[in-house]
Enzyme design. Structure first.
Site, PDB file in Angstrom:
ATOM      1  CE  LYS A  45      22.719 -36.582 -14.017  1.00 12.64           C
ATOM      2  NZ  LYS A  45      21.705 -36.073 -13.080  1.00 12.64           N
ATOM      3  CG  ASP A  73      21.318 -37.975 -10.212  1.00 11.89           C
ATOM      4  OD1 ASP A  73      21.540 -38.313  -9.038  1.00 11.89           O
ATOM      5  OD2 ASP A  73      21.769 -36.931 -10.726  1.00 11.89           O
ATOM      6  CE  LYS A  80      22.652 -35.744  -6.718  1.00  9.42           C
ATOM      7  NZ  LYS A  80      22.063 -35.603  -8.066  1.00  9.42           N
ATOM      8  CG  ASP A 127      12.958 -40.912   3.891  1.00  8.17           C
ATOM      9  OD1 ASP A 127      12.787 -41.069   5.128  1.00  8.17           O
ATOM     10  OD2 ASP A 127      12.141 -40.318   3.161  1.00  8.17           O
ATOM     11  CB  THR A 136      30.537 -31.882  -8.378  1.00  8.51           C
ATOM     12  OG1 THR A 136      29.237 -32.090  -8.913  1.00  8.51           O
ATOM     13  CG2 THR A 136      31.327 -33.154  -8.476  1.00  8.51           C
ATOM     14  NE  ARG A 191      24.362 -26.680 -15.609  1.00  2.30           N
ATOM     15  CZ  ARG A 191      24.627 -26.214 -14.395  1.00  2.30           C
ATOM     16  NH1 ARG A 191      24.168 -25.040 -14.020  1.00  2.30           N
ATOM     17  NH2 ARG A 191      25.343 -26.919 -13.538  1.00  2.30           N
TER      18      ARG A 191
HETATM   19  O1  C5P Z   1      24.847 -29.302 -16.152  1.00  3.52           O
HETATM   20  P1  C5P Z   1      25.872 -30.113 -15.408  1.00  3.52           P
HETATM   21  O2  C5P Z   1      26.893 -30.755 -16.323  1.00  3.52           O
HETATM   22  O3  C5P Z   1      26.501 -29.338 -14.266  1.00  3.52           O
HETATM   23  O4  C5P Z   1      25.020 -31.314 -14.777  1.00  3.52           O
HETATM   24  C1  C5P Z   1      25.553 -32.211 -13.836  1.00  3.52           C
HETATM   25  C2  C5P Z   1      24.502 -33.195 -13.491  1.00  3.52           C
HETATM   26  O5  C5P Z   1      25.025 -34.104 -12.531  1.00  3.52           O
HETATM   27  C3  C5P Z   1      23.235 -32.597 -12.859  1.00  3.52           C
HETATM   28  O6  C5P Z   1      22.144 -33.368 -13.343  1.00  3.52           O
HETATM   29  C4  C5P Z   1      23.417 -32.807 -11.378  1.00  3.52           C
HETATM   30  O7  C5P Z   1      22.184 -32.990 -10.712  1.00  3.52           O
HETATM   31  C5  C5P Z   1      24.227 -34.098 -11.360  1.00  3.52           C
HETATM   32  N1  C5P Z   1      25.048 -34.327 -10.178  1.00  3.52           N
HETATM   33  C6  C5P Z   1      26.017 -33.460  -9.733  1.00  3.52           C
HETATM   34  N2  C5P Z   1      26.750 -33.735  -8.612  1.00  3.52           N
HETATM   35  C7  C5P Z   1      26.519 -34.861  -7.928  1.00  3.52           C
HETATM   36  C8  C5P Z   1      25.536 -35.761  -8.366  1.00  3.52           C
HETATM   37  C9  C5P Z   1      24.825 -35.474  -9.512  1.00  3.52           C
HETATM   38  O8  C5P Z   1      26.265 -32.438 -10.383  1.00  3.52           O
HETATM   39  N3  C5P Z   1      27.256 -35.156  -6.868  1.00  3.52           N
END
Ligand code: C5P
Length: 245
Positions: A39, A66, A68, A71, A131, A223
Protein backbone atom coordinates in the site's frame (compact mmCIF):
# COMPACT_ATOMS: atom_id res chain seq x y z
CA UNK A 1 -2.50 -22.42 -8.48
CA UNK A 2 -1.67 -20.29 -5.44
CA UNK A 3 -1.00 -21.97 -2.13
CA UNK A 4 -3.11 -21.16 0.95
CA UNK A 5 -0.14 -19.18 2.26
CA UNK A 6 0.11 -17.10 -0.93
CA UNK A 7 -3.60 -16.43 -0.94
CA UNK A 8 -3.50 -15.29 2.68
CA UNK A 9 -0.35 -13.18 2.22
CA UNK A 10 -2.13 -11.49 -0.69
CA UNK A 11 -4.79 -10.31 1.75
CA UNK A 12 -2.20 -8.54 3.91
CA UNK A 13 -1.62 -4.97 2.74
CA UNK A 14 1.60 -3.51 4.09
CA UNK A 15 1.35 0.28 4.48
CA UNK A 16 4.63 1.73 3.19
CA UNK A 17 4.30 4.95 5.18
CA UNK A 18 7.81 6.35 4.67
CA UNK A 19 9.18 9.79 3.77
CA UNK A 20 11.27 8.62 0.81
CA UNK A 21 11.83 5.80 -1.67
CA UNK A 22 15.05 4.69 0.03
CA UNK A 23 13.41 3.81 3.33
CA UNK A 24 10.39 2.24 1.64
CA UNK A 25 12.65 0.14 -0.61
CA UNK A 26 14.60 -1.06 2.42
CA UNK A 27 11.37 -2.41 3.94
CA UNK A 28 10.34 -3.97 0.62
CA UNK A 29 13.72 -5.72 0.47
CA UNK A 30 13.26 -7.05 4.01
CA UNK A 31 9.93 -8.55 2.97
CA UNK A 32 11.30 -10.17 -0.21
CA UNK A 33 9.52 -13.44 -0.93
CA UNK A 34 6.37 -12.57 1.04
CA UNK A 35 3.66 -12.12 -1.64
CA UNK A 36 1.81 -9.39 0.25
CA UNK A 37 -0.09 -6.42 -1.24
CA UNK A 38 1.86 -3.15 -1.00
CA UNK A 39 0.00 0.00 0.00
CA UNK A 40 1.42 3.34 -1.11
CA UNK A 41 -0.14 6.28 0.70
CA UNK A 42 0.18 10.04 0.40
CA UNK A 43 3.41 10.39 2.36
CA UNK A 44 5.39 8.12 0.04
CA UNK A 45 3.57 9.01 -3.17
CA UNK A 46 4.04 12.76 -2.68
CA UNK A 47 7.76 12.13 -2.13
CA UNK A 48 8.61 9.28 -4.50
CA UNK A 49 5.81 9.55 -7.07
CA UNK A 50 4.73 7.25 -9.88
CA UNK A 51 8.26 5.82 -10.33
CA UNK A 52 8.05 4.06 -7.00
CA UNK A 53 4.70 2.53 -7.92
CA UNK A 54 6.08 1.35 -11.28
CA UNK A 55 9.04 -0.18 -9.47
CA UNK A 56 6.72 -2.16 -7.16
CA UNK A 57 4.74 -3.37 -10.18
CA UNK A 58 7.97 -4.46 -11.90
CA UNK A 59 8.83 -6.46 -8.77
CA UNK A 60 5.51 -8.27 -9.18
CA UNK A 61 3.56 -6.76 -6.29
CA UNK A 62 -0.11 -5.90 -6.25
CA UNK A 63 -0.33 -2.20 -5.38
CA UNK A 64 -3.05 -0.31 -3.51
CA UNK A 65 -2.62 3.42 -4.13
CA UNK A 66 -4.22 4.98 -1.06
CA UNK A 67 -4.56 8.63 -2.07
CA UNK A 68 -8.15 9.06 -0.83
CA UNK A 69 -9.24 11.35 -3.65
CA UNK A 70 -11.92 13.89 -2.70
CA UNK A 71 -12.61 16.74 -5.13
CA UNK A 72 -15.17 17.84 -7.72
CA UNK A 73 -16.23 14.96 -10.02
CA UNK A 74 -14.32 16.19 -13.09
CA UNK A 75 -11.06 16.44 -11.16
CA UNK A 76 -11.52 13.03 -9.55
CA UNK A 77 -12.27 11.56 -12.99
CA UNK A 78 -8.92 12.89 -14.21
CA UNK A 79 -7.08 11.65 -11.12
CA UNK A 80 -8.65 8.25 -11.49
CA UNK A 81 -7.64 8.13 -15.16
CA UNK A 82 -4.02 8.93 -14.24
CA UNK A 83 -3.68 6.36 -11.46
CA UNK A 84 -5.34 3.67 -13.58
CA UNK A 85 -2.83 4.30 -16.37
CA UNK A 86 -0.10 3.83 -13.77
CA UNK A 87 -1.26 0.21 -13.48
CA UNK A 88 -2.31 0.15 -9.82
CA UNK A 89 -4.46 -2.79 -8.75
CA UNK A 90 -6.56 -0.77 -6.31
CA UNK A 91 -7.14 2.87 -5.43
CA UNK A 92 -9.62 4.83 -3.37
CA UNK A 93 -11.79 7.92 -3.14
CA UNK A 94 -13.74 9.41 -0.22
CA UNK A 95 -17.39 8.31 -0.13
CA UNK A 96 -18.10 11.74 1.41
CA UNK A 97 -17.52 13.16 -2.09
CA UNK A 98 -20.96 11.80 -3.03
CA UNK A 99 -22.50 9.67 -5.76
CA UNK A 100 -21.50 11.81 -8.77
CA UNK A 101 -17.90 11.98 -7.61
CA UNK A 102 -17.67 8.21 -7.11
CA UNK A 103 -19.28 7.56 -10.51
CA UNK A 104 -16.76 9.94 -12.04
CA UNK A 105 -13.93 7.94 -10.43
CA UNK A 106 -15.26 4.81 -12.10
CA UNK A 107 -15.70 6.56 -15.45
CA UNK A 108 -12.11 7.85 -15.34
CA UNK A 109 -10.75 4.37 -14.73
CA UNK A 110 -12.96 2.85 -17.45
CA UNK A 111 -11.76 5.46 -19.95
CA UNK A 112 -8.12 4.70 -19.16
CA UNK A 113 -8.72 0.95 -19.56
CA UNK A 114 -10.59 1.47 -22.85
CA UNK A 115 -7.74 3.43 -24.40
CA UNK A 116 -4.86 1.31 -23.07
CA UNK A 117 -4.55 -2.23 -24.47
CA UNK A 118 -3.75 -4.81 -21.83
CA UNK A 119 -4.62 -2.60 -18.86
CA UNK A 120 -6.90 -4.25 -16.29
CA UNK A 121 -9.67 -2.40 -14.47
CA UNK A 122 -8.46 -1.57 -10.94
CA UNK A 123 -10.54 -2.24 -7.85
CA UNK A 124 -11.98 1.11 -6.72
CA UNK A 125 -12.96 1.47 -3.11
CA UNK A 126 -14.46 4.25 -1.04
CA UNK A 127 -13.18 5.51 2.29
CA UNK A 128 -16.06 5.55 4.78
CA UNK A 129 -15.20 6.82 8.26
CA UNK A 130 -11.46 6.90 9.04
CA UNK A 131 -10.44 4.32 11.62
CA UNK A 132 -8.86 7.17 13.62
CA UNK A 133 -12.32 8.75 14.06
CA UNK A 134 -14.15 7.98 17.28
CA UNK A 135 -17.90 8.28 17.72
CA UNK A 136 -17.41 11.50 19.75
CA UNK A 137 -15.27 13.13 17.02
CA UNK A 138 -17.74 12.11 14.30
CA UNK A 139 -20.75 13.49 16.24
CA UNK A 140 -19.27 16.56 17.91
CA UNK A 141 -16.54 17.78 15.55
CA UNK A 142 -17.54 16.58 12.07
CA UNK A 143 -21.26 16.94 12.84
CA UNK A 144 -22.48 13.56 11.57
CA UNK A 145 -25.15 12.32 14.00
CA UNK A 146 -25.81 8.71 14.96
CA UNK A 147 -23.47 5.75 15.33
CA UNK A 148 -20.24 5.23 13.40
CA UNK A 149 -21.68 1.97 12.09
CA UNK A 150 -24.74 3.70 10.63
CA UNK A 151 -22.57 6.32 8.92
CA UNK A 152 -20.24 3.65 7.52
CA UNK A 153 -23.14 1.55 6.18
CA UNK A 154 -24.69 4.63 4.54
CA UNK A 155 -21.39 5.47 2.84
CA UNK A 156 -20.90 1.82 1.79
CA UNK A 157 -24.40 1.63 0.25
CA UNK A 158 -23.72 4.84 -1.68
CA UNK A 159 -20.39 3.46 -2.93
CA UNK A 160 -22.14 0.31 -4.12
CA UNK A 161 -24.80 2.38 -5.87
CA UNK A 162 -22.00 4.27 -7.65
CA UNK A 163 -20.66 0.96 -8.95
CA UNK A 164 -17.53 0.89 -6.80
CA UNK A 165 -16.16 -2.44 -5.62
CA UNK A 166 -15.85 -1.97 -1.88
CA UNK A 167 -14.90 0.25 1.03
CA UNK A 168 -12.21 1.02 3.55
CA UNK A 169 -13.64 0.66 7.05
CA UNK A 170 -12.84 -0.76 10.46
CA UNK A 171 -13.24 -4.52 10.70
CA UNK A 172 -15.73 -3.73 13.49
CA UNK A 173 -18.15 -2.67 10.75
CA UNK A 174 -17.54 -5.49 8.25
CA UNK A 175 -20.59 -7.53 9.31
CA UNK A 176 -22.96 -4.60 8.89
CA UNK A 177 -21.40 -3.72 5.50
CA UNK A 178 -21.76 -7.30 4.25
CA UNK A 179 -25.40 -7.35 5.43
CA UNK A 180 -26.14 -4.15 3.51
CA UNK A 181 -23.97 -4.60 0.40
CA UNK A 182 -23.47 -8.37 0.09
CA UNK A 183 -20.51 -10.62 0.88
CA UNK A 184 -18.63 -9.88 -2.38
CA UNK A 185 -18.45 -6.14 -1.72
CA UNK A 186 -14.80 -5.77 -0.69
CA UNK A 187 -13.80 -4.61 2.77
CA UNK A 188 -10.31 -3.20 3.29
CA UNK A 189 -9.66 -2.77 6.98
CA UNK A 190 -6.94 -0.71 8.66
CA UNK A 191 -6.78 -0.33 12.44
CA UNK A 192 -5.18 -3.76 12.82
CA UNK A 193 -3.08 -4.29 15.93
CA UNK A 194 -1.56 -7.65 16.89
CA UNK A 195 -1.88 -8.07 20.67
CA UNK A 196 0.91 -6.19 22.41
CA UNK A 197 1.37 -3.44 19.79
CA UNK A 198 0.32 0.14 20.53
CA UNK A 199 -2.81 1.65 18.94
CA UNK A 200 -1.04 4.92 18.02
CA UNK A 201 -3.60 7.32 16.53
CA UNK A 202 -6.07 4.55 15.59
CA UNK A 203 -9.30 4.63 17.61
CA UNK A 204 -11.11 1.49 16.40
CA UNK A 205 -8.66 -1.44 16.44
CA UNK A 206 -8.81 -5.25 16.25
CA UNK A 207 -6.19 -8.03 16.09
CA UNK A 208 -5.51 -9.77 12.73
CA UNK A 209 -7.38 -12.85 13.96
CA UNK A 210 -10.41 -10.83 15.05
CA UNK A 211 -10.47 -8.99 11.71
CA UNK A 212 -10.42 -12.32 9.83
CA UNK A 213 -13.18 -13.74 12.03
CA UNK A 214 -15.32 -10.74 11.18
CA UNK A 215 -14.80 -11.37 7.46
CA UNK A 216 -12.41 -8.59 6.31
CA UNK A 217 -11.23 -9.21 2.74
CA UNK A 218 -7.93 -7.28 3.18
CA UNK A 219 -6.04 -6.29 6.33
CA UNK A 220 -4.03 -3.05 6.17
CA UNK A 221 -1.06 -3.07 8.54
CA UNK A 222 1.48 -0.29 8.88
CA UNK A 223 3.37 0.42 12.08
CA UNK A 224 3.07 -3.06 13.65
CA UNK A 225 5.32 -4.13 10.71
CA UNK A 226 7.23 -0.98 9.73
CA UNK A 227 8.12 0.03 13.31
CA UNK A 228 9.01 -3.51 14.36
CA UNK A 229 12.64 -4.40 15.09
CA UNK A 230 12.07 -7.41 12.81
CA UNK A 231 9.51 -6.42 10.12
CA UNK A 232 9.80 -9.73 8.29
CA UNK A 233 9.01 -11.75 11.39
CA UNK A 234 6.18 -9.35 12.27
CA UNK A 235 4.63 -9.84 8.81
CA UNK A 236 5.04 -13.63 8.93
CA UNK A 237 3.41 -13.75 12.38
CA UNK A 238 0.44 -11.76 11.12
CA UNK A 239 0.00 -14.08 8.12
CA UNK A 240 0.24 -17.08 10.45
CA UNK A 241 -2.45 -15.60 12.69
CA UNK A 242 -4.63 -14.87 9.63
CA UNK A 243 -4.24 -18.50 8.47
CA UNK A 244 -5.15 -19.91 11.87
CA UNK A 245 -8.69 -18.47 11.74
O1 C5P B 1 0.33 2.19 10.99
P1 C5P B 1 -1.10 1.75 10.80
O2 C5P B 1 -1.26 0.24 10.84
O3 C5P B 1 -2.05 2.47 11.73
O4 C5P B 1 -1.44 2.19 9.30
C1 C5P B 1 -2.73 2.15 8.77
C2 C5P B 1 -2.67 2.61 7.36
O5 C5P B 1 -3.98 2.58 6.81
C3 C5P B 1 -2.17 4.05 7.17
O6 C5P B 1 -1.41 4.05 5.97
C4 C5P B 1 -3.42 4.87 7.01
O7 C5P B 1 -3.22 5.99 6.17
C5 C5P B 1 -4.35 3.86 6.34
N1 C5P B 1 -5.78 4.09 6.51
C6 C5P B 1 -6.40 4.17 7.73
N2 C5P B 1 -7.75 4.39 7.82
C7 C5P B 1 -8.48 4.53 6.71
C8 C5P B 1 -7.86 4.45 5.45
C9 C5P B 1 -6.50 4.20 5.38
O8 C5P B 1 -5.75 4.00 8.76
N3 C5P B 1 -9.79 4.69 6.79
Amino acid sequence: MNTAYERMAGRLMVALDYPDAGQASALVRQLTGIPCYMKVGMQLFYAAGPDFVRDLKERGYSVFLDLKMHDIPNTVKGGSHSVTRLGVDMFNVHAAGGLDMMQAAKAGAEAAVAETPGLAMPVIIAVTQLTSTSQAVMNEEIGIPGSVEDAVVRYASLAKEAGLHGVVASSLEVGAIAAACGPDFKTVTPGIRPSGSGAGDQARVLTPGQAMERGSHYLVVGRPITASTDPRQAAEQIIEEMMSV
